[in-house]
Write a protein that holds these residues in place. Structure first.
Motif, PDB file in Angstrom:
ATOM      1  N   HIS A 227     -69.894  48.713 -40.583  1.00 56.54           N
ATOM      2  CA  HIS A 227     -69.691  47.284 -40.288  1.00 56.54           C
ATOM      3  C   HIS A 227     -70.328  46.372 -40.219  1.00 56.54           C
ATOM      4  CE1 HIS A 227     -69.698  48.824 -36.424  1.00 56.54           C
ATOM      5  NE2 HIS A 227     -69.100  48.134 -35.890  1.00 56.54           N
ATOM      6  N   GLU A 228     -71.583  46.898 -39.219  1.00 57.35           N
ATOM      7  CA  GLU A 228     -72.136  44.932 -38.839  1.00 57.35           C
ATOM      8  C   GLU A 228     -73.884  44.716 -39.825  1.00 57.35           C
ATOM      9  OE1 GLU A 228     -74.928  46.322 -35.000  1.00 57.35           O
ATOM     10  OE2 GLU A 228     -72.368  45.923 -34.200  1.00 57.35           O
ATOM     11  N   LEU A 229     -74.111  45.705 -40.620  1.00 59.83           N
ATOM     12  CA  LEU A 229     -75.236  45.824 -41.521  1.00 59.83           C
ATOM     13  C   LEU A 229     -74.460  45.101 -42.522  1.00 59.83           C
ATOM     14  CD1 LEU A 229     -77.705  47.084 -42.120  1.00 59.83           C
ATOM     15  CD2 LEU A 229     -76.773  49.012 -43.609  1.00 59.83           C
ATOM     16  N   ALA A 230     -72.930  45.594 -43.102  1.00 59.93           N
ATOM     17  CA  ALA A 230     -72.080  44.689 -44.517  1.00 59.93           C
ATOM     18  C   ALA A 230     -71.789  43.198 -43.660  1.00 59.93           C
ATOM     19  CB  ALA A 230     -70.349  45.942 -44.310  1.00 59.93           C
ATOM     20  N   ALA A 231     -71.317  42.944 -42.475  1.00 60.68           N
ATOM     21  CA  ALA A 231     -71.419  41.498 -42.154  1.00 60.68           C
ATOM     22  C   ALA A 231     -72.761  41.219 -41.791  1.00 60.68           C
ATOM     23  CB  ALA A 231     -70.919  42.209 -40.381  1.00 60.68           C
ATOM     24  N   ARG A 232     -73.615  41.120 -41.674  1.00 66.71           N
ATOM     25  CA  ARG A 232     -74.808  40.542 -41.646  1.00 66.71           C
ATOM     26  C   ARG A 232     -75.368  40.331 -43.575  1.00 66.71           C
ATOM     27  NH1 ARG A 232     -79.134  42.089 -37.706  1.00 66.71           N
ATOM     28  NH2 ARG A 232     -78.336  42.570 -35.801  1.00 66.71           N
ATOM     29  N   HIS A 319     -81.836  45.788 -39.248  1.00 67.93           N
ATOM     30  CA  HIS A 319     -80.663  46.092 -39.101  1.00 67.93           C
ATOM     31  C   HIS A 319     -80.804  47.084 -38.443  1.00 67.93           C
ATOM     32  CE1 HIS A 319     -76.962  48.442 -37.280  1.00 67.93           C
ATOM     33  NE2 HIS A 319     -76.100  47.275 -37.169  1.00 67.93           N
ATOM     34  N   PRO A 320     -80.876  48.300 -37.454  1.00 65.76           N
ATOM     35  CA  PRO A 320     -81.624  50.303 -37.426  1.00 65.76           C
ATOM     36  C   PRO A 320     -81.249  50.737 -38.359  1.00 65.76           C
ATOM     37  CG  PRO A 320     -81.604  49.349 -35.332  1.00 65.76           C
ATOM     38  CD  PRO A 320     -80.424  48.088 -36.241  1.00 65.76           C
ATOM     39  N   LEU A 321     -79.893  50.174 -39.298  1.00 62.30           N
ATOM     40  CA  LEU A 321     -78.986  51.191 -39.731  1.00 62.30           C
ATOM     41  C   LEU A 321     -79.672  51.235 -41.859  1.00 62.30           C
ATOM     42  CD1 LEU A 321     -75.489  51.532 -39.326  1.00 62.30           C
ATOM     43  CD2 LEU A 321     -77.394  53.577 -38.654  1.00 62.30           C
TER      44      LEU A 321
END
Length: 363
Positions: A227-232, A319-321
């Motif tokens: 979710h964080e990766l997509a939001a960025r 992002h780490p992922l």
């Protein structure tokens, strides 16, 4: 040189296959494991039987979540999934954390912020309470880390011998943040294809755990929330982001074929650009598996307009992922529905979706 494909001949084969796909189930009498693998047999099941029965504009797009318009311009993403992975516990996770991550990821790649999840448990009589507690606690921890509550659910118990320990069904709702249309049909010629990291980790980790294999290298599932990766990406490149997908069942190969079919475009990817960890590649060679068709549970594919591709890459790598994100190819005008692999040897061959089911019950 690698195998050279004749685009005209392959395109004709695909056209014939598409014309007959809806009738494939005429005369079939039984479901096989291949129908749950996410590859060709799954598409025949969906397009030949299930899809036509429930056909409507929201369903027919066959994206990871249905996007539903609400008053005041609000859009809601809604998804559901079921988990039957075997074994229940594997390096890097278990069926509980996988269920939360998988459902959140379907919302995330649809451009939504996850709001709430449901959890349904089908338990077999005699199932270990200790194992159930570990699974439920893993689900709860994963949900807390993401910040999405499990707000409703259901529990059923079937007689001993009528199940396989535990199956989990989840559903998720989220608020769509992208104000533009995203999806397979939004992908355009020239778009760059970005992969957020190495592939095959989940499939190999589950296979090793299932078979009790002992390898020198330690391989863990990549199960993670995206979710964080997509939001960025949504915030960073805006409407230049045309589509996101998480390549789960059927792997990268199947997901690329799904996008090619939904966009009426072709996709060309470079074999040398696709990251596969050496230990995963080695395990695949031993087990006779193709990393491109193995499930991933913590990676995304993004289809981005060419002018924004480098920016998208920088955002993901922050992002780490997404630290190992790479551009693996681009979208071409045609032949429609084709996916090509530009091989290391300099050839070009058709990259088809998963055929059969070399690794059943992967998620």
């Amino acid at each position: 040189m690698g195998e050279q494909a004749d685009p005209a001949r392959v395109l004709e084969k695909i056209r014939i296959a598409e014309e007959t796909r809806r009738s494939r189930f005429i005369g079939q009498e039984a479901i096989t494991l291949s129908h749950g693998a996410g590859g060709k047999a799954s598409f025949e099941l969906i397009e030949g039987l299930i899809g036509p029965a429930f056909s409507n504009p929201l369903l027919d797009s066959l994206d990871d979540a249905a996007v539903i318009g609400l008053p005041q311009g609000l859009r809601l993403a809604f998804t559901t999934d079921s988990y039957t992975v075997s074994p229940l516990f594997f390096p890097g996770g278990n069926i509980g954390s996988l269920a939360v991550h998988g459902t959140v990821n379907d919302l995330a790649v649809s451009g939504a912020v996850p709001v709430a999840l449901s959890a349904g448990f089908i338990l077999e009589e005699g199932f270990s309470v200790t194992q159930l507690r570990a699974i439920v606690e893993a689900m709860a921890l994963a949900a807390r880390k993401i910040g999405v509550p499990i707000v409703t659910g259901d529990t059923k118990v079937v007689p001993k011998g009528k199940g396989d320990g535990i199956y989990i069904n989840t559903a998720g709702v989220g608020i769509v943040r992208a104000v533009w249309h995203m999806g397979r049909d939004a992908v355009q010629p020239g778009d760059r294809v970005i992969l957020s990291g190495s592939i095959g980790d989940h499939g190999v980790a589950v296979m090793i755990a299932r078979q009790g294999l002992e390898l020198e290298a330690e391989i863990e599932s990549d199960t993670s929330p995206l979710h964080e990766l997509a939001a960025r990406l949504i915030d960073g490149v805006g409407s230049a982001l045309h589509c996101m997908k998480d390549p789960t069942r059927g792997g990268v190969a199947t997901t690329l074929n799904e996008v090619a079919q939904g966009s009426n475009c072709a996709i060309a990817v470079d074999e040398a650009a696709i990251p596969v960890r050496p230990e995963v590649n080695g395990a695949c060679e031993i087990l006779g598996l193709d990393p491109l068709t193995l499930a991933n549970e913590g990676k995304l594919l993004a289809f981005v307009a060419p002018e924004a591709a480098e920016k998208a890459l920088r955002i993901l790598r922050e992002h780490p992922l997404g630290a190992d994100s790479v551009i693996i190819g681009e979208v071409e005008e045609g032949p429609a529905h084709m996916v090509y692999l530009r091989t290391i040897l300099g050839g070009r061959r058709v990259l088809d979706m998963l055929v059969g089911d070399p690794l059943p019950r992967i998620c």
